[in-house]
Write an enzyme that holds these catalytic residues in place. Sequence first.
Site, PDB file in Angstrom:
ATOM      1  N   ASP A  31      -6.766  -1.478  -4.907  1.00  0.00           N
ATOM      2  CA  ASP A  31      -7.919  -1.304  -3.925  1.00  0.00           C
ATOM      3  C   ASP A  31      -8.810  -0.191  -4.526  1.00  0.00           C
ATOM      4  OD1 ASP A  31      -6.470  -2.900  -1.998  1.00  0.00           O
ATOM      5  OD2 ASP A  31      -5.288  -1.008  -1.142  1.00  0.00           O
ATOM      6  N   ASP A  83       0.835  -1.294   0.008  1.00  0.00           N
ATOM      7  CA  ASP A  83       0.082   0.098  -0.157  1.00  0.00           C
ATOM      8  C   ASP A  83       0.864   1.245  -0.119  1.00  0.00           C
ATOM      9  OD1 ASP A  83      -2.313  -1.472   0.155  1.00  0.00           O
ATOM     10  OD2 ASP A  83      -2.166  -1.391   2.385  1.00  0.00           O
TER      11      ASP A  83
END
Length: 177
Positions: A149, A125
């Site tokens: 995402d 991330d």
Amino acid sequence: MAANHPIFEKSNRRIFGLALVILALDQFTKRLVLGSISEGDEKIIIPGFFNLAHRANTGAAWSMFTGNNTLLAFIAIAALVALFLTRRHFSADRLSGQIAFGLIFGGIIGNLTDRLLPGRHAVVDFLHFYLHRRGSYEPLDFPAFNVADSAICTGVALIFIITWKNEHAPKPAESSK
């Protein structure tokens, strides 16, 4: 498989094509992060609002279920199979449905790739948004996320919109008997 097999239908080719684009973009951006930011570090891009970060997430959204990487990989595979088998129920025959499923499949495969890659075994991330609020020393801090995402969330939102529109579309009048 024969070229006229249902898997090669135009709608499926669009879904898989977009999924490949999302997967490539996701993995490319993650490689850039892995090569330029040490794990746990951040680079300020817009002070008080946005940083590029490097987080290794062995959990799901918002780091829920942290440490369950293998279980989450199996869940991702099961979700891919279930979504593929039920896609016709969610307008996958229409362009909007194909876009939604392409985004979802590409995102799931992008994060699954991170979970399965030797040496990584965690989702990378890197997009970290936060807001400093007046009168508070604590920022309003959002969890870091990635391209995959974003694609999943956008695809799911499209599915909700498509489903809502389908349910609220005027129904053809029943013919009189």
